[in-house]
Design a protein around this motif. Structure first.
Motif, PDB file in Angstrom:
ATOM      1  N   LEU A   1      38.490  39.706  40.263  1.00 48.55           N
ATOM      2  CA  LEU A   1      37.535  39.199  41.235  1.00 48.55           C
ATOM      3  C   LEU A   1      37.420  40.323  42.257  1.00 48.55           C
ATOM      4  CD1 LEU A   1      35.820  36.731  41.794  1.00 48.55           C
ATOM      5  CD2 LEU A   1      37.740  35.725  43.003  1.00 48.55           C
ATOM      6  N   VAL A   2      36.490  41.240  42.007  1.00 50.61           N
ATOM      7  CA  VAL A   2      36.383  42.511  42.716  1.00 50.61           C
ATOM      8  C   VAL A   2      36.417  42.313  44.227  1.00 50.61           C
ATOM      9  CG1 VAL A   2      34.916  44.549  43.064  1.00 50.61           C
ATOM     10  CG2 VAL A   2      35.150  43.541  40.781  1.00 50.61           C
ATOM     11  N   ASN A   3      37.236  43.080  44.887  1.00 46.71           N
ATOM     12  CA  ASN A   3      37.464  43.056  46.342  1.00 46.71           C
ATOM     13  C   ASN A   3      38.305  41.870  46.804  1.00 46.71           C
ATOM     14  OD1 ASN A   3      35.946  45.373  46.688  1.00 46.71           O
ATOM     15  ND2 ASN A   3      34.097  44.272  47.266  1.00 46.71           N
ATOM     16  N   LYS A   4      38.830  41.052  45.869  1.00 44.80           N
ATOM     17  CA  LYS A   4      39.603  39.887  46.281  1.00 44.80           C
ATOM     18  C   LYS A   4      40.953  39.811  45.587  1.00 44.80           C
ATOM     19  CE  LYS A   4      38.065  36.952  49.310  1.00 44.80           C
ATOM     20  NZ  LYS A   4      38.288  37.215  50.676  1.00 44.80           N
ATOM     21  N   LEU A   5      40.957  39.618  44.266  1.00 45.39           N
ATOM     22  CA  LEU A   5      42.222  39.416  43.566  1.00 45.39           C
ATOM     23  C   LEU A   5      42.092  39.760  42.090  1.00 45.39           C
ATOM     24  CD1 LEU A   5      42.326  36.506  41.734  1.00 45.39           C
ATOM     25  CD2 LEU A   5      41.996  35.619  44.019  1.00 45.39           C
TER      26      LEU A   5
ATOM     27  N   LEU B   1      41.638  28.284  35.676  1.00 43.39           N
ATOM     28  CA  LEU B   1      41.291  27.777  36.999  1.00 43.39           C
ATOM     29  C   LEU B   1      39.981  28.407  37.487  1.00 43.39           C
ATOM     30  CD1 LEU B   1      42.021  26.084  39.464  1.00 43.39           C
ATOM     31  CD2 LEU B   1      43.412  27.997  40.266  1.00 43.39           C
ATOM     32  N   TYR B   2      39.792  29.675  37.197  1.00 37.71           N
ATOM     33  CA  TYR B   2      38.556  30.379  37.552  1.00 37.71           C
ATOM     34  C   TYR B   2      37.352  29.683  36.915  1.00 37.71           C
ATOM     35  CZ  TYR B   2      35.044  34.119  36.959  1.00 37.71           C
ATOM     36  OH  TYR B   2      33.898  34.857  36.920  1.00 37.71           O
ATOM     37  N   PHE B   3      37.420  29.396  35.621  1.00 39.63           N
ATOM     38  CA  PHE B   3      36.314  28.739  34.933  1.00 39.63           C
ATOM     39  C   PHE B   3      36.102  27.326  35.468  1.00 39.63           C
ATOM     40  CE2 PHE B   3      37.081  31.947  31.555  1.00 39.63           C
ATOM     41  CZ  PHE B   3      35.794  32.454  31.509  1.00 39.63           C
ATOM     42  N   THR B   4      37.176  26.620  35.780  1.00 37.30           N
ATOM     43  CA  THR B   4      37.066  25.276  36.330  1.00 37.30           C
ATOM     44  C   THR B   4      36.318  25.304  37.655  1.00 37.30           C
ATOM     45  OG1 THR B   4      39.122  24.615  35.259  1.00 37.30           O
ATOM     46  CG2 THR B   4      38.380  23.265  37.110  1.00 37.30           C
TER      47      THR B   4
ATOM     48  N   LEU C   1      30.877  40.802  34.734  1.00 38.01           N
ATOM     49  CA  LEU C   1      30.894  41.512  33.463  1.00 38.01           C
ATOM     50  C   LEU C   1      31.904  40.852  32.537  1.00 38.01           C
ATOM     51  CD1 LEU C   1      30.862  45.252  34.586  1.00 38.01           C
ATOM     52  CD2 LEU C   1      28.965  43.894  33.718  1.00 38.01           C
ATOM     53  N   LEU C   2      31.567  40.779  31.273  1.00 36.27           N
ATOM     54  CA  LEU C   2      32.419  40.138  30.283  1.00 36.27           C
ATOM     55  C   LEU C   2      32.765  41.133  29.187  1.00 36.27           C
ATOM     56  CD1 LEU C   2      30.258  36.905  29.916  1.00 36.27           C
ATOM     57  CD2 LEU C   2      32.213  37.249  31.440  1.00 36.27           C
TER      58      LEU C   2
ATOM     59  N   PHE D   1      32.359  39.012  45.434  1.00 35.76           N
ATOM     60  CA  PHE D   1      32.694  39.541  46.755  1.00 35.76           C
ATOM     61  C   PHE D   1      32.262  40.999  46.924  1.00 35.76           C
ATOM     62  CE2 PHE D   1      35.591  35.996  46.059  1.00 35.76           C
ATOM     63  CZ  PHE D   1      35.323  35.254  47.186  1.00 35.76           C
ATOM     64  N   ALA D   2      31.309  41.435  46.115  1.00 35.33           N
ATOM     65  CA  ALA D   2      30.745  42.789  46.231  1.00 35.33           C
ATOM     66  C   ALA D   2      29.224  42.684  46.160  1.00 35.33           C
ATOM     67  CB  ALA D   2      31.288  43.688  45.121  1.00 35.33           C
ATOM     68  N   PRO D   3      28.600  41.976  47.113  1.00 35.37           N
ATOM     69  CA  PRO D   3      27.158  41.726  47.039  1.00 35.37           C
ATOM     70  C   PRO D   3      26.312  43.001  47.077  1.00 35.37           C
ATOM     71  CG  PRO D   3      28.013  41.105  49.193  1.00 35.37           C
ATOM     72  CD  PRO D   3      29.196  41.424  48.332  1.00 35.37           C
ATOM     73  N   TYR D   4      26.840  44.067  47.637  1.00 41.60           N
ATOM     74  CA  TYR D   4      26.108  45.341  47.695  1.00 41.60           C
ATOM     75  C   TYR D   4      25.859  45.912  46.303  1.00 41.60           C
ATOM     76  CZ  TYR D   4      30.981  46.669  47.360  1.00 41.60           C
ATOM     77  OH  TYR D   4      32.281  46.758  46.962  1.00 41.60           O
ATOM     78  N   MET D   5      26.570  45.427  45.292  1.00 45.74           N
ATOM     79  CA  MET D   5      26.398  45.931  43.932  1.00 45.74           C
ATOM     80  C   MET D   5      24.977  45.715  43.425  1.00 45.74           C
ATOM     81  SD  MET D   5      29.118  47.304  42.557  1.00 45.74           S
ATOM     82  CE  MET D   5      28.847  47.091  40.806  1.00 45.74           C
TER      83      MET D   5
END
Length: 187
Positions: free
Chosen positions: A100-104, A114-117, A155-156, A171-175
Protein backbone atom coordinates in the motif's frame (compact mmCIF):
# COMPACT_ATOMS: atom_id res chain seq x y z
CA UNK A 1 16.49 21.94 9.93
CA UNK A 2 14.79 19.58 12.38
CA UNK A 3 13.41 16.23 11.22
CA UNK A 4 9.77 17.39 11.30
CA UNK A 5 10.49 20.36 9.01
CA UNK A 6 12.68 18.17 6.78
CA UNK A 7 9.92 15.55 6.36
CA UNK A 8 7.35 18.29 5.72
CA UNK A 9 9.54 19.80 3.00
CA UNK A 10 10.00 16.39 1.37
CA UNK A 11 6.23 15.86 1.46
CA UNK A 12 5.63 19.27 -0.15
CA UNK A 13 8.05 18.41 -2.97
CA UNK A 14 6.92 14.81 -3.44
CA UNK A 15 4.56 15.37 -6.38
CA UNK A 16 7.14 17.48 -8.23
CA UNK A 17 9.95 15.02 -7.47
CA UNK A 18 7.76 12.19 -8.72
CA UNK A 19 7.15 13.94 -12.04
CA UNK A 20 10.90 14.39 -12.41
CA UNK A 21 11.66 10.73 -11.58
CA UNK A 22 8.87 9.55 -13.89
CA UNK A 23 10.33 11.65 -16.70
CA UNK A 24 13.83 10.29 -16.11
CA UNK A 25 12.72 6.64 -16.01
CA UNK A 26 10.03 6.92 -18.67
CA UNK A 27 7.49 5.35 -16.28
CA UNK A 28 5.34 6.76 -13.49
CA UNK A 29 5.51 3.44 -11.62
CA UNK A 30 9.28 3.07 -11.97
CA UNK A 31 9.60 6.77 -11.12
CA UNK A 32 7.78 6.11 -7.83
CA UNK A 33 10.28 3.35 -7.02
CA UNK A 34 13.21 5.70 -7.69
CA UNK A 35 11.51 8.45 -5.67
CA UNK A 36 10.98 6.17 -2.65
CA UNK A 37 14.62 5.05 -2.72
CA UNK A 38 15.74 8.68 -3.00
CA UNK A 39 13.57 9.76 -0.08
CA UNK A 40 14.97 6.97 2.08
CA UNK A 41 18.51 8.08 1.19
CA UNK A 42 17.63 11.70 1.96
CA UNK A 43 16.20 10.78 5.37
CA UNK A 44 19.26 8.68 6.18
CA UNK A 45 21.60 11.49 5.12
CA UNK A 46 19.66 13.97 7.26
CA UNK A 47 19.87 11.60 10.25
CA UNK A 48 23.65 11.41 9.71
CA UNK A 49 23.95 15.20 9.83
CA UNK A 50 23.86 16.24 6.16
CA UNK A 51 22.34 19.72 5.91
CA UNK A 52 20.24 20.71 2.89
CA UNK A 53 18.59 24.09 3.19
CA UNK A 54 17.94 24.77 -0.50
CA UNK A 55 16.20 21.68 -1.88
CA UNK A 56 15.62 23.29 -5.26
CA UNK A 57 19.27 24.28 -5.68
CA UNK A 58 20.72 20.76 -5.79
CA UNK A 59 21.27 19.55 -9.35
CA UNK A 60 19.74 16.21 -10.35
CA UNK A 61 21.98 13.17 -10.62
CA UNK A 62 23.77 13.16 -13.94
CA UNK A 63 25.99 11.01 -16.05
CA UNK A 64 25.65 7.82 -17.98
CA UNK A 65 26.19 5.65 -14.92
CA UNK A 66 23.00 6.89 -13.27
CA UNK A 67 20.91 6.50 -16.41
CA UNK A 68 22.45 3.08 -17.09
CA UNK A 69 21.51 2.03 -13.56
CA UNK A 70 17.89 3.03 -14.21
CA UNK A 71 17.81 1.08 -17.47
CA UNK A 72 19.23 -1.99 -15.73
CA UNK A 73 16.66 -1.76 -12.94
CA UNK A 74 13.82 -1.36 -15.43
CA UNK A 75 15.10 -4.47 -17.22
CA UNK A 76 15.03 -6.40 -13.94
CA UNK A 77 18.79 -6.31 -13.24
CA UNK A 78 18.88 -4.28 -10.07
CA UNK A 79 22.17 -2.64 -9.19
CA UNK A 80 20.86 -2.38 -5.60
CA UNK A 81 20.96 -6.06 -4.84
CA UNK A 82 23.86 -8.34 -4.22
CA UNK A 83 23.18 -10.45 -7.27
CA UNK A 84 19.85 -11.91 -6.11
CA UNK A 85 16.62 -11.73 -8.07
CA UNK A 86 14.80 -8.45 -8.62
CA UNK A 87 12.16 -7.96 -5.87
CA UNK A 88 9.29 -8.17 -8.36
CA UNK A 89 10.45 -11.54 -9.69
CA UNK A 90 10.95 -12.96 -6.19
CA UNK A 91 7.51 -11.98 -4.90
CA UNK A 92 5.69 -15.06 -6.13
CA UNK A 93 8.20 -17.44 -4.54
CA UNK A 94 7.49 -16.08 -1.06
CA UNK A 95 3.68 -15.94 -1.10
CA UNK A 96 1.24 -13.09 -1.45
CA UNK A 97 2.46 -9.52 -0.99
CA UNK A 98 0.74 -6.17 -0.67
CA UNK A 99 2.39 -2.78 -0.98
CA UNK A 100 0.00 0.00 0.00
CA UNK A 101 2.38 2.61 -1.42
CA UNK A 102 3.38 5.33 1.08
CA UNK A 103 1.59 3.50 3.93
CA UNK A 104 2.41 -0.14 4.65
CA UNK A 105 3.54 -3.50 3.32
CA UNK A 106 1.95 -6.84 4.17
CA UNK A 107 2.74 -10.44 3.33
CA UNK A 108 0.73 -13.62 3.61
CA UNK A 109 -2.77 -14.63 2.56
CA UNK A 110 -4.40 -13.75 5.91
CA UNK A 111 -3.08 -10.19 5.96
CA UNK A 112 -4.03 -9.56 2.37
CA UNK A 113 -7.48 -11.09 2.87
CA UNK A 114 -8.30 -8.17 5.18
CA UNK A 115 -7.30 -5.79 2.37
CA UNK A 116 -9.81 -7.38 -0.02
CA UNK A 117 -12.50 -7.40 2.67
CA UNK A 118 -12.08 -3.67 3.27
CA UNK A 119 -12.24 -2.87 -0.45
CA UNK A 120 -15.36 -5.03 -0.85
CA UNK A 121 -17.09 -3.17 2.02
CA UNK A 122 -16.16 0.29 0.71
CA UNK A 123 -18.98 2.09 -1.11
CA UNK A 124 -17.15 5.25 -2.20
CA UNK A 125 -15.35 3.55 -5.09
CA UNK A 126 -16.18 1.75 -8.32
CA UNK A 127 -13.73 -0.55 -10.06
CA UNK A 128 -12.76 -1.56 -13.57
CA UNK A 129 -10.02 -3.70 -15.07
CA UNK A 130 -7.32 -1.89 -16.95
CA UNK A 131 -3.65 -1.59 -17.63
CA UNK A 132 -1.22 0.99 -16.28
CA UNK A 133 1.89 1.37 -18.41
CA UNK A 134 1.10 -2.03 -19.91
CA UNK A 135 0.77 -3.77 -16.53
CA UNK A 136 -2.47 -5.41 -15.30
CA UNK A 137 -4.30 -3.08 -12.94
CA UNK A 138 -7.48 -2.48 -11.02
CA UNK A 139 -8.65 1.05 -11.84
CA UNK A 140 -10.45 2.76 -8.94
CA UNK A 141 -13.02 5.50 -9.58
CA UNK A 142 -14.92 7.73 -7.15
CA UNK A 143 -18.49 6.39 -7.01
CA UNK A 144 -20.00 9.87 -6.97
CA UNK A 145 -18.47 10.99 -10.25
CA UNK A 146 -18.14 9.96 -13.85
CA UNK A 147 -15.87 7.03 -14.59
CA UNK A 148 -13.65 9.13 -16.86
CA UNK A 149 -10.42 9.26 -14.87
CA UNK A 150 -9.47 6.91 -12.03
CA UNK A 151 -8.74 8.41 -8.64
CA UNK A 152 -6.03 5.79 -8.19
CA UNK A 153 -5.08 2.27 -9.22
CA UNK A 154 -3.62 -0.98 -7.95
CA UNK A 155 -1.11 -2.95 -10.00
CA UNK A 156 -1.61 -6.70 -9.98
CA UNK A 157 1.11 -9.28 -10.55
CA UNK A 158 -0.12 -12.77 -11.32
CA UNK A 159 1.56 -16.09 -10.71
CA UNK A 160 -0.18 -18.94 -12.49
CA UNK A 161 -3.88 -18.53 -11.56
CA UNK A 162 -3.66 -16.22 -8.53
CA UNK A 163 -2.55 -12.72 -7.61
CA UNK A 164 0.95 -12.81 -6.13
CA UNK A 165 1.60 -9.09 -5.57
CA UNK A 166 -0.57 -5.99 -5.26
CA UNK A 167 0.82 -2.44 -5.38
CA UNK A 168 -2.02 -0.11 -4.40
CA UNK A 169 -1.45 3.60 -5.06
CA UNK A 170 -4.36 4.88 -2.92
CA UNK A 171 -1.97 7.03 -0.86
CA UNK A 172 -0.03 8.29 -3.90
CA UNK A 173 -2.66 10.38 -5.73
CA UNK A 174 0.03 12.32 -7.63
CA UNK A 175 0.68 9.13 -9.63
CA UNK A 176 -2.34 9.81 -11.86
CA UNK A 177 -0.68 12.99 -13.20
CA UNK A 178 2.06 11.04 -14.97
CA UNK A 179 0.49 7.63 -15.51
CA UNK A 180 -0.60 6.21 -18.85
CA UNK A 181 -3.62 3.96 -18.30
CA UNK A 182 -6.27 2.23 -20.39
CA UNK A 183 -9.47 0.35 -19.63
CA UNK A 184 -9.46 -3.25 -20.77
CA UNK A 185 -12.43 -4.35 -22.86
CA UNK A 186 -14.89 -6.62 -21.12
CA UNK A 187 -15.52 -9.82 -22.81
Amino acid sequence: MNITDFELRLQQLRSRLHRYCACMTGSAVDGEDVLQESLIKALRAHAEGTVVENFEGHPPPAGRGWRRSLRLEKAGHSSRSSGGPHPASAAGKHGHKLDLVNKLKLAGSKSIGLYFTRYAEETKWRFDFGAVEGRPAMLVFDSGGAMDIPSHFALLEWQEDHIATIRDFLFAPYMMEATHWVRLPRG
